[in-house]
Design an enzyme around this catalytic site. Sequence first.
Site, short mmCIF file in Angstrom:
data_model
loop_
_atom_site.label_atom_id
_atom_site.label_comp_id
_atom_site.label_asym_id
_atom_site.label_seq_id
_atom_site.Cartn_x
_atom_site.Cartn_y
_atom_site.Cartn_z
N ASP A 39 0.83 -1.21 0.00
CA ASP A 39 0.00 0.00 0.00
C ASP A 39 0.87 1.26 0.00
O ASP A 39 1.99 1.25 0.50
CB ASP A 39 -0.93 -0.03 1.23
CG ASP A 39 -2.13 0.89 1.07
OD1 ASP A 39 -2.34 1.42 -0.04
OD2 ASP A 39 -2.84 1.09 2.06
N TRP A 44 2.95 7.94 -2.54
CA TRP A 44 4.36 8.08 -2.97
C TRP A 44 4.43 9.02 -4.18
O TRP A 44 5.27 9.91 -4.24
CB TRP A 44 4.92 6.71 -3.32
CG TRP A 44 6.37 6.70 -3.73
CD1 TRP A 44 7.45 6.50 -2.92
CD2 TRP A 44 6.88 6.90 -5.06
NE1 TRP A 44 8.62 6.55 -3.66
CE2 TRP A 44 8.29 6.80 -4.98
CE3 TRP A 44 6.31 7.15 -6.31
CZ2 TRP A 44 9.12 6.95 -6.09
CZ3 TRP A 44 7.14 7.30 -7.41
CH2 TRP A 44 8.53 7.19 -7.29
N HIS A 56 2.37 3.35 -8.97
CA HIS A 56 2.15 1.92 -9.24
C HIS A 56 3.32 1.34 -10.03
O HIS A 56 3.76 0.22 -9.79
CB HIS A 56 0.85 1.71 -10.01
CG HIS A 56 -0.37 2.13 -9.24
ND1 HIS A 56 -0.55 1.82 -7.91
CD2 HIS A 56 -1.46 2.86 -9.61
CE1 HIS A 56 -1.70 2.33 -7.51
NE2 HIS A 56 -2.27 2.96 -8.51
N TRP A 88 -11.96 -1.79 -7.97
CA TRP A 88 -12.69 -1.40 -9.19
C TRP A 88 -13.36 -0.04 -9.02
O TRP A 88 -13.77 0.58 -10.00
CB TRP A 88 -13.74 -2.44 -9.56
CG TRP A 88 -13.17 -3.79 -9.88
CD1 TRP A 88 -13.18 -4.88 -9.06
CD2 TRP A 88 -12.50 -4.19 -11.09
NE1 TRP A 88 -12.55 -5.94 -9.68
CE2 TRP A 88 -12.13 -5.55 -10.94
CE3 TRP A 88 -12.18 -3.54 -12.28
CZ2 TRP A 88 -11.46 -6.27 -11.93
CZ3 TRP A 88 -11.51 -4.27 -13.27
CH2 TRP A 88 -11.16 -5.61 -13.09
N LEU A 150 10.75 -20.39 -4.60
CA LEU A 150 9.73 -19.53 -4.00
C LEU A 150 8.42 -19.54 -4.81
O LEU A 150 8.45 -19.44 -6.04
CB LEU A 150 10.26 -18.09 -3.94
CG LEU A 150 9.26 -17.03 -3.50
CD1 LEU A 150 9.17 -16.98 -1.96
CD2 LEU A 150 9.63 -15.65 -4.01
N LEU A 214 -7.04 -4.60 7.39
CA LEU A 214 -6.81 -5.73 6.49
C LEU A 214 -7.37 -5.50 5.09
O LEU A 214 -6.97 -6.18 4.14
CB LEU A 214 -7.39 -7.02 7.07
CG LEU A 214 -6.67 -7.55 8.31
CD1 LEU A 214 -7.34 -8.82 8.82
CD2 LEU A 214 -5.20 -7.83 8.01
C1 IPE Z 1 -5.55 -2.65 -0.21
O1 IPE Z 1 -5.19 -1.32 -0.37
C2 IPE Z 1 -5.50 -3.35 -1.52
C3 IPE Z 1 -4.17 -3.51 -2.11
C4 IPE Z 1 -3.03 -3.16 -1.58
C5 IPE Z 1 -4.16 -4.15 -3.39
P1 IPE Z 1 -6.29 -0.16 -0.55
O2 IPE Z 1 -5.50 1.10 -0.69
O3 IPE Z 1 -7.21 -0.51 -1.63
O4 IPE Z 1 -7.06 -0.24 0.84
P2 IPE Z 1 -7.95 0.85 1.58
O5 IPE Z 1 -8.96 1.35 0.60
O6 IPE Z 1 -7.03 1.93 2.03
O7 IPE Z 1 -8.55 0.10 2.74
C1 IPE Z 2 -1.51 0.29 -3.34
O1 IPE Z 2 -1.32 1.65 -3.39
C2 IPE Z 2 -1.80 -0.32 -4.67
C3 IPE Z 2 -3.21 -0.71 -4.87
C4 IPE Z 2 -4.15 -0.64 -3.99
C5 IPE Z 2 -3.56 -1.21 -6.17
P1 IPE Z 2 -2.53 2.67 -3.39
O2 IPE Z 2 -2.91 2.97 -4.78
O3 IPE Z 2 -3.63 2.21 -2.51
O4 IPE Z 2 -1.82 3.95 -2.74
P2 IPE Z 2 -2.45 4.95 -1.69
O5 IPE Z 2 -2.97 4.14 -0.56
O6 IPE Z 2 -3.54 5.68 -2.39
O7 IPE Z 2 -1.30 5.82 -1.31
MG MG Z 3 -4.07 2.42 -0.57
#
Ligand code: IPE
Ligand code: IPE
Ligand code: MG
Length: 266
Positions: A39, A44, A56, A88, A150, A214
Amino acid sequence: MHMNLKRWKSFDKEGRDTTTRGEKVKAAAIPEHVAIIMDGNGRWAKKRHLPRVAGHHEGMKTVRKITRIANRLGIKVLTLYAFSTENWKRPKLEVEYLMKLPEEFLSTYLPELKAENVKVQMMGCKEKIPLHTQRAINKAISETAQNDGLILNFALNYGSRDEIMRAVRNILMDVKNGIMNENELTEEVFHQYLMTHGLQDPDLLIRTSGEIRLSNFMLWQLAYTEFVFTDVLWPDFNEEHFLSAIEEYQKRSRRYGGLKSEEQSE
Ligand code: IPE
Ligand code: IPE
Ligand code: MG
């Protein structure tokens, strides 16, 4: 005990201890299955006045780095949360970019993963994933199926509630069709219906970016997992952070509801 220490410690010609942090971590109890909620990519990018997708893209490089280290440490399974069933909801362009990433990742790194004996797997609902992405993933899965290093398990369009609901529906169907007797339903059998069938439960869960939740990840499997949360954003997450998380894990006392072994014998 001394013999053991000698085996993994390294010394230079003058007899000075040159054991690296990685070697020390490797010599202690290594978590066999590490799951990571990757996350913080968006934040970033935002910090650098870049579009979210740049985060990403950078995060993809971290995936490669951490996979290599996990493999070197002798971790057996690395599960990475790449896209949730809730993601989504994000803007169309971001979703499209995220759905292209596995393909980009694999076209760049599949040869290396193969050379390093990594076995690629995926858990999640394939239906909504674009065909080009599915093809790239299926190719990686089949071309690494014989590898026994792995296991790199991507959670893509994965949601734990979706996983549990699917398991329940399939169990009901199998009972209805006489494939399973309802008295046979144990925790082990239930696990066989989950997307992690064949994999042990995670020993260590890491979530980056400072969020302490989570987000619908592995609700069943994390029942007795050790959690490590770090403020580091996923694209910044490096070997030192990863080793710190494992060191933290190695300090924990896992009791599974029982007592520590020394207390047991009192
Ligand atoms: C959880 O992160 C999903 C992934 C890392 C793929 P999110 O950024 O989607 O989670 P929330 O919305 O902060 O709970
Ligand atoms: C995690 O980074 C990647 C995915 C959930 C796909 P985020 O896109 O959630 O990044 P933040 O949480 O907005 O910084
Ligand atoms: Mg996030």
